[in-house]
Write a protein that holds these residues in place. Sequence first.
Motif, PDB file in Angstrom:
ATOM      1  N   HIS A   1       0.384  -0.749  -0.083  1.00 35.49           N
ATOM      2  CA  HIS A   1      -0.097  -0.287  -0.057  1.00 35.49           C
ATOM      3  C   HIS A   1       1.363   0.959   0.106  1.00 35.49           C
ATOM      4  CE1 HIS A   1      -4.587  -1.510   1.560  1.00 35.49           C
ATOM      5  NE2 HIS A   1      -3.195  -2.323   0.328  1.00 35.49           N
ATOM      6  N   GLU A   2       2.228   0.814   1.017  1.00 36.12           N
ATOM      7  CA  GLU A   2       2.587   1.821   0.772  1.00 36.12           C
ATOM      8  C   GLU A   2       4.409   1.562   0.561  1.00 36.12           C
ATOM      9  OE1 GLU A   2       2.621   5.515   3.317  1.00 36.12           O
ATOM     10  OE2 GLU A   2       0.280   6.005   3.281  1.00 36.12           O
TER      11      GLU A   2
ATOM     12  N   ARG B   1       4.500   4.704  -3.738  1.00 37.21           N
ATOM     13  CA  ARG B   1       3.392   4.769  -2.986  1.00 37.21           C
ATOM     14  C   ARG B   1       3.410   5.566  -2.223  1.00 37.21           C
ATOM     15  NH1 ARG B   1       1.047  -1.409  -4.748  1.00 37.21           N
ATOM     16  NH2 ARG B   1       0.336  -0.357  -6.528  1.00 37.21           N
ATOM     17  N   LYS B   2       2.688   6.430  -0.964  1.00 34.52           N
ATOM     18  CA  LYS B   2       2.591   7.083  -0.288  1.00 34.52           C
ATOM     19  C   LYS B   2       0.789   8.272  -0.173  1.00 34.52           C
ATOM     20  CE  LYS B   2       3.857  10.083   3.439  1.00 34.52           C
ATOM     21  NZ  LYS B   2       5.179  10.444   3.418  1.00 34.52           N
TER      22      LYS B   2
ATOM     23  N   GLN C   1       0.099   8.342  -6.284  1.00 34.03           N
ATOM     24  CA  GLN C   1       0.755   6.587  -6.435  1.00 34.03           C
ATOM     25  C   GLN C   1       1.625   7.592  -7.647  1.00 34.03           C
ATOM     26  OE1 GLN C   1       0.502   2.335  -7.705  1.00 34.03           O
ATOM     27  NE2 GLN C   1       1.130   2.648  -9.828  1.00 34.03           N
TER      28      GLN C   1
END
Length: 81
Positions: A27-28, A45-46, A50
């Motif tokens: 996810h991150e 990704r944060k 993305q």
Amino acid sequence: MKNILIPSILFILINCQQNTTNCARFHEGKFKTVDPKNGTTYITRKGDIQTEVNNDIGYSVRLKIKWENDCKYTPSLIETN
């Protein structure tokens, strides 16, 4: 027969459990994909954003990510460069 069956069942159960994917870890973070045809793409990704950059074919994009579950998401284009 019983001595063979029980270890075999345990082996199968343990391997099935180990093969499950922990998608939440994607996810991150920072990731890299390499494709022989298109080169290397760097993905960051944060939160729900993305960014993808591929200098080999000269593109970068920013996407908004909507997670449908831990392993499936829908990207929406924000901008391209």
